[in-house]
Design a protein around this motif. Structure first.
Motif, PDB file in Angstrom:
ATOM      1  N   PRO A 228      57.907  18.904 212.380  1.00 29.17           N
ATOM      2  CA  PRO A 228      57.373  19.610 213.556  1.00 29.17           C
ATOM      3  C   PRO A 228      55.871  19.337 213.700  1.00 29.17           C
ATOM      4  O   PRO A 228      55.121  19.531 212.744  1.00 29.17           O
ATOM      5  N   SER A 229      55.476  18.860 214.867  1.00 32.95           N
ATOM      6  CA  SER A 229      54.071  18.480 215.066  1.00 32.95           C
ATOM      7  C   SER A 229      53.305  19.574 215.816  1.00 32.95           C
ATOM      8  O   SER A 229      52.779  20.493 215.209  1.00 32.95           O
ATOM      9  N   CYS A 230      53.270  19.487 217.138  1.00 34.42           N
ATOM     10  CA  CYS A 230      52.483  20.430 217.933  1.00 34.42           C
ATOM     11  C   CYS A 230      53.402  21.175 218.902  1.00 34.42           C
ATOM     12  O   CYS A 230      54.502  20.731 219.180  1.00 34.42           O
ATOM     13  N   PHE A 231      52.939  22.312 219.432  1.00 33.89           N
ATOM     14  CA  PHE A 231      53.761  23.091 220.362  1.00 33.89           C
ATOM     15  C   PHE A 231      52.956  23.450 221.605  1.00 33.89           C
ATOM     16  O   PHE A 231      51.760  23.149 221.689  1.00 33.89           O
ATOM     17  N   TYR A 232      53.647  24.059 222.578  1.00 29.99           N
ATOM     18  CA  TYR A 232      53.006  24.458 223.838  1.00 29.99           C
ATOM     19  C   TYR A 232      53.151  25.971 223.939  1.00 29.99           C
ATOM     20  O   TYR A 232      54.242  26.499 223.674  1.00 29.99           O
ATOM     21  N   GLU A 233      52.071  26.659 224.309  1.00 33.20           N
ATOM     22  CA  GLU A 233      52.093  28.124 224.364  1.00 33.20           C
ATOM     23  C   GLU A 233      51.839  28.607 225.789  1.00 33.20           C
ATOM     24  O   GLU A 233      51.261  27.859 226.608  1.00 33.20           O
ATOM     25  N   PHE A 234      52.253  29.856 226.045  1.00 33.61           N
ATOM     26  CA  PHE A 234      52.106  30.456 227.372  1.00 33.61           C
ATOM     27  C   PHE A 234      51.566  31.864 227.177  1.00 33.61           C
ATOM     28  O   PHE A 234      52.124  32.640 226.385  1.00 33.61           O
ATOM     29  N   ALA A 235      50.490  32.212 227.866  1.00 31.06           N
ATOM     30  CA  ALA A 235      49.871  33.521 227.649  1.00 31.06           C
ATOM     31  C   ALA A 235      49.617  34.221 228.972  1.00 31.06           C
ATOM     32  O   ALA A 235      49.143  33.616 229.942  1.00 31.06           O
ATOM     33  N   LYS A 236      49.984  35.514 228.983  1.00 30.63           N
ATOM     34  CA  LYS A 236      49.721  36.344 230.164  1.00 30.63           C
ATOM     35  C   LYS A 236      48.798  37.484 229.753  1.00 30.63           C
ATOM     36  O   LYS A 236      49.092  38.201 228.785  1.00 30.63           O
ATOM     37  N   ARG A 237      47.686  37.612 230.432  1.00 30.53           N
ATOM     38  CA  ARG A 237      46.690  38.631 230.083  1.00 30.53           C
ATOM     39  C   ARG A 237      46.732  39.802 231.061  1.00 30.53           C
ATOM     40  O   ARG A 237      47.036  39.622 232.239  1.00 30.53           O
ATOM     41  N   TYR A 238      46.410  40.993 230.527  1.00 28.29           N
ATOM     42  CA  TYR A 238      46.418  42.218 231.339  1.00 28.29           C
ATOM     43  C   TYR A 238      45.026  42.849 231.356  1.00 28.29           C
ATOM     44  O   TYR A 238      44.195  42.583 230.480  1.00 28.29           O
ATOM     45  N   GLU A 239      44.805  43.705 232.350  1.00 29.73           N
ATOM     46  CA  GLU A 239      43.537  44.431 232.496  1.00 29.73           C
ATOM     47  C   GLU A 239      43.348  45.398 231.326  1.00 29.73           C
ATOM     48  O   GLU A 239      44.284  46.088 230.927  1.00 29.73           O
ATOM     49  N   LYS A 240      42.122  45.459 230.805  1.00 30.09           N
ATOM     50  CA  LYS A 240      41.788  46.467 229.799  1.00 30.09           C
ATOM     51  C   LYS A 240      41.663  47.821 230.500  1.00 30.09           C
ATOM     52  O   LYS A 240      41.349  47.868 231.695  1.00 30.09           O
ATOM     53  N   PRO A 241      41.872  48.922 229.755  1.00 31.24           N
ATOM     54  CA  PRO A 241      41.736  50.253 230.379  1.00 31.24           C
ATOM     55  C   PRO A 241      40.366  50.411 231.049  1.00 31.24           C
ATOM     56  O   PRO A 241      40.249  51.021 232.113  1.00 31.24           O
ATOM     57  N   GLU A 242      39.330  49.831 230.435  1.00 34.25           N
ATOM     58  CA  GLU A 242      37.971  49.966 230.987  1.00 34.25           C
ATOM     59  C   GLU A 242      37.693  48.940 232.087  1.00 34.25           C
ATOM     60  O   GLU A 242      36.581  48.871 232.616  1.00 34.25           O
ATOM     61  N   GLY A 243      38.695  48.124 232.422  1.00 32.28           N
ATOM     62  CA  GLY A 243      38.530  47.129 233.492  1.00 32.28           C
ATOM     63  C   GLY A 243      38.238  45.742 232.954  1.00 32.28           C
ATOM     64  O   GLY A 243      37.702  45.604 231.847  1.00 32.28           O
ATOM     65  N   GLY A 244      38.598  44.710 233.708  1.00 37.68           N
ATOM     66  CA  GLY A 244      38.407  43.320 233.278  1.00 37.68           C
ATOM     67  C   GLY A 244      39.592  42.853 232.449  1.00 37.68           C
ATOM     68  O   GLY A 244      40.187  43.645 231.718  1.00 37.68           O
ATOM     69  N   LEU A 245      39.940  41.566 232.586  1.00 34.72           N
ATOM     70  CA  LEU A 245      41.069  41.027 231.821  1.00 34.72           C
ATOM     71  C   LEU A 245      40.721  40.985 230.346  1.00 34.72           C
ATOM     72  O   LEU A 245      39.611  40.601 229.972  1.00 34.72           O
TER      73      LEU A 245
END
Ligand code: OOG
Ligand code: NI
Length: 263
Positions: A228-245
């Motif tokens: 196994p060499s390298c992989f591909y990732e997927f990320a979804k970010r959400y807003e912090k309670p204080e605002g901003g991703l």
């Protein structure tokens, strides 16, 4: 070299090691998506000549700054991420194996690999994209694998981007990560199901999933083996309670993402 050229050079070596990443990237673009990277990750050892700080230098020279740090007790790893002042640039996640926590045998094996490197290689600012810079054999890989999958991977592949990560917030045709994962699996690319398919949750402001690393023939002095060499990732970010991703990582999820290179 500009920061974009740097990521271009990193993608080239990475895509050669992981043709599935290029395929998935092209499938997404064929659907009309514009692929944006969330982060790129690297692996190394805490040797003073090629530790995390050494690998980070090309990014520090191009406007990146150190951010949060993470510790993985069981895997004996330390990691830090770096971010650019321009938030549209991918983050950089670098981990290193803590050699003093490993067995004396593992330590000696890794040090013997490093000893094969020339002074020029050790001081090259592009060390992070040099690939494997030592000769080694499959018996050594297997011995390392018993104690540390991470050390074994590093012995076989050396220095390169271990994964690129698609920033899912920028995709428009998927409602959630499960839907995206199904699309990727139906195209023939197995996903990492260590823990859950989707690691994290909106509560920790980050959801991630990844393919299993592509298996590639690796040439050792005692033969060629598919690993196994390298992989591909997927990320979804959400807003912090204080605002901003939320911009950071989640140690419990990262712990499972590391396992995308398991055999
Ligand atoms: C890094 C695994 C962690 C993340 O996004 O949490 C990670 C690695 O496999 O080298 O990439
Ligand atoms: Ni990652």
């Amino acid at each position: 070299m500009t920061v974009d050229e740097l990521f271009g050079a990193l993608w080239q070596r990475y895509a050669a090691l992981n043709p599935r990443a290029q395929e998935v990237h092209d499938l997404l673009e064929a659907r009309g998506e514009k692929v944006v990277n969330d982060h790129v990750a690297f692996r190394t050892l805490n040797d003073h000549r090629l530790g995390l700080d050494n690998l980070a230098q090309p990014f520090l020279d191009r406007g990146y700054e150190p951010k949060d740090e993470y510790r993985f007790e069981q895997k004996k790893l330390f990691a830090r991420y770096y971010a650019h002042e321009d938030e549209d640039q991918p983050k950089v996640f670098i981990s290193e194996l803590l050699l003093e926590e490993c067995s004396p045998e593992l330590r000696r094996t890794m040090e013997a690999l490093i000893d094969q490197m020339t002074e020029d290689q050790l001081s090259d600012p592009m060390l992070l994209n040099m690939g494997r810079v030592w000769q080694t054999d499959f018996a050594t890989y297997e011995k390392l694998y018993e104690e540390s999958e991470y050390a074994a991977w590093l012995s076989a592949f050396g220095f390169c981007a271990n994964h690129f990560t698609v920033f899912v917030n920028k995709l428009t045709s998927f409602d959630n990560l499960e839907e995206l994962a199904t699309f990727i699996e139906e195209a023939g690319h197995p996903m990492n199901r260590s823990g859950d398919l989707v690691k994290g949750s909106p509560d920790v402001c980050l959801e991630q999933c990844s393919t299993m690393a592509t298996k590639l023939p690796v040439t050792f002095s005692d033969g060629t083996y598919e690993l196994p060499s390298c992989f591909y990732e997927f990320a979804k970010r959400y807003e912090k309670p204080e605002g901003g991703l939320y911009q950071g990582f989640v140690a419990a999820s990262a712990d499972k993402i590391f396992e995308s290179t398991n055999r």
